[in-house]
Write a protein that holds these residues in place. Sequence first.
Motif, PDB file in Angstrom:
ATOM      1  N   VAL A 198      14.301  -7.529  20.201  1.00  0.00           N
ATOM      2  CA  VAL A 198      13.005  -6.863  20.242  1.00  0.00           C
ATOM      3  C   VAL A 198      12.708  -6.234  18.880  1.00  0.00           C
ATOM      4  CG1 VAL A 198      11.642  -5.049  21.362  1.00  0.00           C
ATOM      5  CG2 VAL A 198      13.260  -6.420  22.703  1.00  0.00           C
ATOM      6  N   SER A 199      11.452  -6.355  18.478  1.00  0.00           N
ATOM      7  CA  SER A 199      11.050  -5.835  17.170  1.00  0.00           C
ATOM      8  C   SER A 199      10.984  -4.304  17.158  1.00  0.00           C
ATOM      9  CB  SER A 199       9.680  -6.408  16.784  1.00  0.00           C
ATOM     10  OG  SER A 199       9.188  -5.794  15.617  1.00  0.00           O
ATOM     11  N   LYS A 200      11.475  -3.738  16.066  1.00  0.00           N
ATOM     12  CA  LYS A 200      11.350  -2.292  15.820  1.00  0.00           C
ATOM     13  C   LYS A 200      10.213  -2.011  14.843  1.00  0.00           C
ATOM     14  CE  LYS A 200      15.223  -0.129  14.952  1.00  0.00           C
ATOM     15  NZ  LYS A 200      16.560   0.165  14.378  1.00  0.00           N
ATOM     16  N   GLY A 201       9.420  -3.033  14.550  1.00  0.00           N
ATOM     17  CA  GLY A 201       8.368  -2.879  13.552  1.00  0.00           C
ATOM     18  C   GLY A 201       8.913  -3.204  12.171  1.00  0.00           C
ATOM     19  N   ILE A 202       8.151  -2.874  11.152  1.00  0.00           N
ATOM     20  CA  ILE A 202       8.581  -3.180   9.794  1.00  0.00           C
ATOM     21  C   ILE A 202       9.703  -2.238   9.373  1.00  0.00           C
ATOM     22  CG2 ILE A 202       6.354  -4.134   9.147  1.00  0.00           C
ATOM     23  CD1 ILE A 202       5.711  -1.518   7.794  1.00  0.00           C
ATOM     24  N   ALA A 203      10.561  -2.760   8.512  1.00  0.00           N
ATOM     25  CA  ALA A 203      11.740  -1.983   8.094  1.00  0.00           C
ATOM     26  C   ALA A 203      11.357  -0.817   7.202  1.00  0.00           C
ATOM     27  CB  ALA A 203      12.726  -2.892   7.374  1.00  0.00           C
ATOM     28  N   THR A 204      10.556  -1.054   6.219  1.00  0.00           N
ATOM     29  CA  THR A 204      10.082   0.011   5.321  1.00  0.00           C
ATOM     30  C   THR A 204       8.585  -0.111   5.218  1.00  0.00           C
ATOM     31  OG1 THR A 204      10.366  -1.402   3.375  1.00  0.00           O
ATOM     32  CG2 THR A 204      12.215   0.023   3.994  1.00  0.00           C
ATOM     33  N   GLY A 205       7.894   0.996   5.027  1.00  0.00           N
ATOM     34  CA  GLY A 205       6.453   0.952   4.927  1.00  0.00           C
ATOM     35  C   GLY A 205       5.864   2.336   4.862  1.00  0.00           C
ATOM     36  N   THR A 206       4.609   2.388   5.156  1.00  0.00           N
ATOM     37  CA  THR A 206       3.859   3.628   5.031  1.00  0.00           C
ATOM     38  C   THR A 206       3.140   3.922   6.337  1.00  0.00           C
ATOM     39  OG1 THR A 206       3.499   3.213   2.687  1.00  0.00           O
ATOM     40  CG2 THR A 206       2.058   4.818   3.734  1.00  0.00           C
ATOM     41  N   THR A 207       3.124   5.166   6.699  1.00  0.00           N
ATOM     42  CA  THR A 207       2.378   5.585   7.880  1.00  0.00           C
ATOM     43  C   THR A 207       0.914   5.741   7.498  1.00  0.00           C
ATOM     44  OG1 THR A 207       4.291   6.757   8.755  1.00  0.00           O
ATOM     45  CG2 THR A 207       2.138   7.344   9.660  1.00  0.00           C
ATOM     46  N   VAL A 208       0.035   5.104   8.251  1.00  0.00           N
ATOM     47  CA  VAL A 208      -1.395   5.139   7.948  1.00  0.00           C
ATOM     48  C   VAL A 208      -1.923   6.559   8.161  1.00  0.00           C
ATOM     49  CG1 VAL A 208      -3.667   4.230   8.559  1.00  0.00           C
ATOM     50  CG2 VAL A 208      -1.654   2.736   8.612  1.00  0.00           C
ATOM     51  N   PRO A 209      -2.579   7.132   7.150  1.00  0.00           N
ATOM     52  CA  PRO A 209      -3.142   8.487   7.304  1.00  0.00           C
ATOM     53  C   PRO A 209      -4.427   8.447   8.110  1.00  0.00           C
ATOM     54  CG  PRO A 209      -3.718   7.620   5.158  1.00  0.00           C
ATOM     55  CD  PRO A 209      -2.835   6.584   5.800  1.00  0.00           C
ATOM     56  N   SER A 210      -4.878   9.597   8.547  1.00  0.00           N
ATOM     57  CA  SER A 210      -6.144   9.690   9.262  1.00  0.00           C
ATOM     58  C   SER A 210      -7.289   9.764   8.263  1.00  0.00           C
ATOM     59  CB  SER A 210      -6.161  10.944  10.149  1.00  0.00           C
ATOM     60  OG  SER A 210      -7.433  11.077  10.755  1.00  0.00           O
ATOM     61  N   LEU A 211      -8.259   8.857   8.458  1.00  0.00           N
ATOM     62  CA  LEU A 211      -9.431   8.818   7.591  1.00  0.00           C
ATOM     63  C   LEU A 211     -10.691   9.282   8.314  1.00  0.00           C
ATOM     64  CD1 LEU A 211      -8.826   5.347   5.892  1.00  0.00           C
ATOM     65  CD2 LEU A 211      -8.171   7.613   5.038  1.00  0.00           C
ATOM     66  N   ILE A 212     -10.590   9.487   9.620  1.00  0.00           N
ATOM     67  CA  ILE A 212     -11.751   9.838  10.433  1.00  0.00           C
ATOM     68  C   ILE A 212     -12.317  11.175   9.943  1.00  0.00           C
ATOM     69  CG2 ILE A 212     -12.646  10.240  12.755  1.00  0.00           C
ATOM     70  CD1 ILE A 212     -11.555   7.407  12.229  1.00  0.00           C
ATOM     71  N   GLY A 213     -13.632  11.173   9.662  1.00  0.00           N
ATOM     72  CA  GLY A 213     -14.322  12.392   9.180  1.00  0.00           C
ATOM     73  C   GLY A 213     -14.307  12.533   7.678  1.00  0.00           C
ATOM     74  N   SER A 214     -13.545  11.686   6.977  1.00  0.00           N
ATOM     75  CA  SER A 214     -13.496  11.772   5.516  1.00  0.00           C
ATOM     76  C   SER A 214     -14.732  11.097   4.909  1.00  0.00           C
ATOM     77  CB  SER A 214     -12.237  11.103   4.983  1.00  0.00           C
ATOM     78  OG  SER A 214     -11.072  11.728   5.505  1.00  0.00           O
ATOM     79  N   LYS A 215     -15.152  11.598   3.726  1.00  0.00           N
ATOM     80  CA  LYS A 215     -16.281  11.010   3.004  1.00  0.00           C
ATOM     81  C   LYS A 215     -15.819   9.700   2.350  1.00  0.00           C
ATOM     82  CE  LYS A 215     -19.406  14.171   3.795  1.00  0.00           C
ATOM     83  NZ  LYS A 215     -20.652  13.867   4.536  1.00  0.00           N
ATOM     84  N   LEU A 216     -16.768   8.781   2.211  1.00  0.00           N
ATOM     85  CA  LEU A 216     -16.444   7.479   1.648  1.00  0.00           C
ATOM     86  C   LEU A 216     -15.832   7.602   0.264  1.00  0.00           C
ATOM     87  CD1 LEU A 216     -16.486   4.415   1.687  1.00  0.00           C
ATOM     88  CD2 LEU A 216     -18.884   4.497   0.929  1.00  0.00           C
ATOM     89  N   GLU A 217     -16.337   8.520  -0.540  1.00  0.00           N
ATOM     90  CA  GLU A 217     -15.846   8.647  -1.899  1.00  0.00           C
ATOM     91  C   GLU A 217     -14.422   9.179  -1.960  1.00  0.00           C
ATOM     92  OE1 GLU A 217     -18.769  12.126  -1.073  1.00  0.00           O
ATOM     93  OE2 GLU A 217     -18.651   9.942  -0.760  1.00  0.00           O
ATOM     94  N   ASP A 218     -13.971   9.778  -0.849  1.00  0.00           N
ATOM     95  CA  ASP A 218     -12.609  10.317  -0.827  1.00  0.00           C
ATOM     96  C   ASP A 218     -11.586   9.317  -0.244  1.00  0.00           C
ATOM     97  OD1 ASP A 218     -13.598  12.709  -1.818  1.00  0.00           O
ATOM     98  OD2 ASP A 218     -13.974  13.518   0.204  1.00  0.00           O
ATOM     99  N   VAL A 219     -12.077   8.308   0.478  1.00  0.00           N
ATOM    100  CA  VAL A 219     -11.189   7.400   1.202  1.00  0.00           C
ATOM    101  C   VAL A 219     -10.247   6.651   0.264  1.00  0.00           C
ATOM    102  CG1 VAL A 219     -11.112   5.295   2.593  1.00  0.00           C
ATOM    103  CG2 VAL A 219     -12.707   7.121   3.186  1.00  0.00           C
ATOM    104  N   GLU A 220     -10.788   6.099  -0.796  1.00  0.00           N
ATOM    105  CA  GLU A 220      -9.965   5.291  -1.696  1.00  0.00           C
ATOM    106  C   GLU A 220      -8.857   6.124  -2.319  1.00  0.00           C
ATOM    107  OE1 GLU A 220     -10.618   1.758  -4.988  1.00  0.00           O
ATOM    108  OE2 GLU A 220     -12.318   2.992  -4.320  1.00  0.00           O
ATOM    109  N   PHE A 221      -9.169   7.377  -2.650  1.00  0.00           N
ATOM    110  CA  PHE A 221      -8.157   8.251  -3.228  1.00  0.00           C
ATOM    111  C   PHE A 221      -7.059   8.563  -2.194  1.00  0.00           C
ATOM    112  CE2 PHE A 221      -6.501  12.583  -3.811  1.00  0.00           C
ATOM    113  CZ  PHE A 221      -5.887  12.431  -5.035  1.00  0.00           C
ATOM    114  N   ILE A 222      -7.433   8.842  -0.936  1.00  0.00           N
ATOM    115  CA  ILE A 222      -6.458   9.159   0.116  1.00  0.00           C
ATOM    116  C   ILE A 222      -5.515   7.980   0.341  1.00  0.00           C
ATOM    117  CG2 ILE A 222      -6.182   9.698   2.578  1.00  0.00           C
ATOM    118  CD1 ILE A 222      -8.889  11.162   2.402  1.00  0.00           C
ATOM    119  N   LEU A 223      -6.081   6.798   0.378  1.00  0.00           N
ATOM    120  CA  LEU A 223      -5.263   5.610   0.608  1.00  0.00           C
ATOM    121  C   LEU A 223      -4.302   5.354  -0.548  1.00  0.00           C
ATOM    122  CD1 LEU A 223      -7.910   3.169   2.171  1.00  0.00           C
ATOM    123  CD2 LEU A 223      -6.096   4.407   3.359  1.00  0.00           C
ATOM    124  N   SER A 224      -4.765   5.553  -1.753  1.00  0.00           N
ATOM    125  CA  SER A 224      -3.901   5.329  -2.913  1.00  0.00           C
ATOM    126  C   SER A 224      -2.703   6.262  -2.907  1.00  0.00           C
ATOM    127  CB  SER A 224      -4.712   5.486  -4.207  1.00  0.00           C
ATOM    128  OG  SER A 224      -5.160   6.842  -4.354  1.00  0.00           O
TER     129      SER A 224
END
Length: 269
Positions: A198-224
């Motif tokens: 059974v899969s445990k998901g990916i071995a290494t990676g990043t947890t996706v942050p919450s973007l809900i309610g964020s301004k578009l101009e801030d999204v790219e910076f948060i993701l980076s």
Amino acid sequence: MTEDDKQPKPYSKFREKDDNDFNFNLKFDMRKSAPYLLVLLLFVITVLIVLVIFDKLLMPAMVHDRDTIKMPDITGLDLSKASVILEQSDLNYKVVNQQYSEQFPANVVLSQVPPPQQIIKEGRTVYLTISKGRETVTVPTLIGLNVRTARIELMKRGLELGAIAYDFSDMIAKDSIMYQSKNAGSSVQFGEVIDVVVSKGIATGTTVPSLIGSKLEDVEFILSQHGLILGVINYRHSETFTPNTVIEQSPSQGELVKDSTQINIIISK
């Protein structure tokens, strides 16, 4: 008495009962019957002679007076070994039935007719039922299923879920089966045990942050900041969020993804 009175009277229901001139000759004439009796006697004697000849000479020649033997016990033996024993006993055999068996492998004799120890004549045909081995079934596809669903699919086919191991996978979602010990579509014996990973998901990676309610101009910076990339941007009217604000994202917040994964968003108009 006149001459007419002396003549025989013709038969009539009106003749008097005491008329003695009307008589039947019912006497048995032995001399006349003798030839017929002789013919009948000769016929009976001939039939008896034919029956005796048929019983004493013809029947033994047709049936052939073969030696008798005791039927050997060949149940539980492989057909190749059983055929040798039958041949040595001057017996023929014919396979008339095949059955699945949980106890005996394929080509083993399950039953025989005549049964063992019965006295039979040499040259007789022995009728055999042989094993087909354990019943075979087709393995279903388990890849991508969760453990509970996989167990049900196996039970439907008379199979069992065996050992369950866990490992990381970049391709298969977490808690989904990524490997099965028997290939899908292959034939296995009824009751076979299938192990899974059974899969445990990916071995290494990043947890996706919450973007809900964020301004578009801030999204790219948060993701980076999380090693992620902004993906597709769509727009939708919303009475809840102010314009130019993130109202949906995919993947969702908290999911573990590989580095540089694209995050798609929907912006309110």
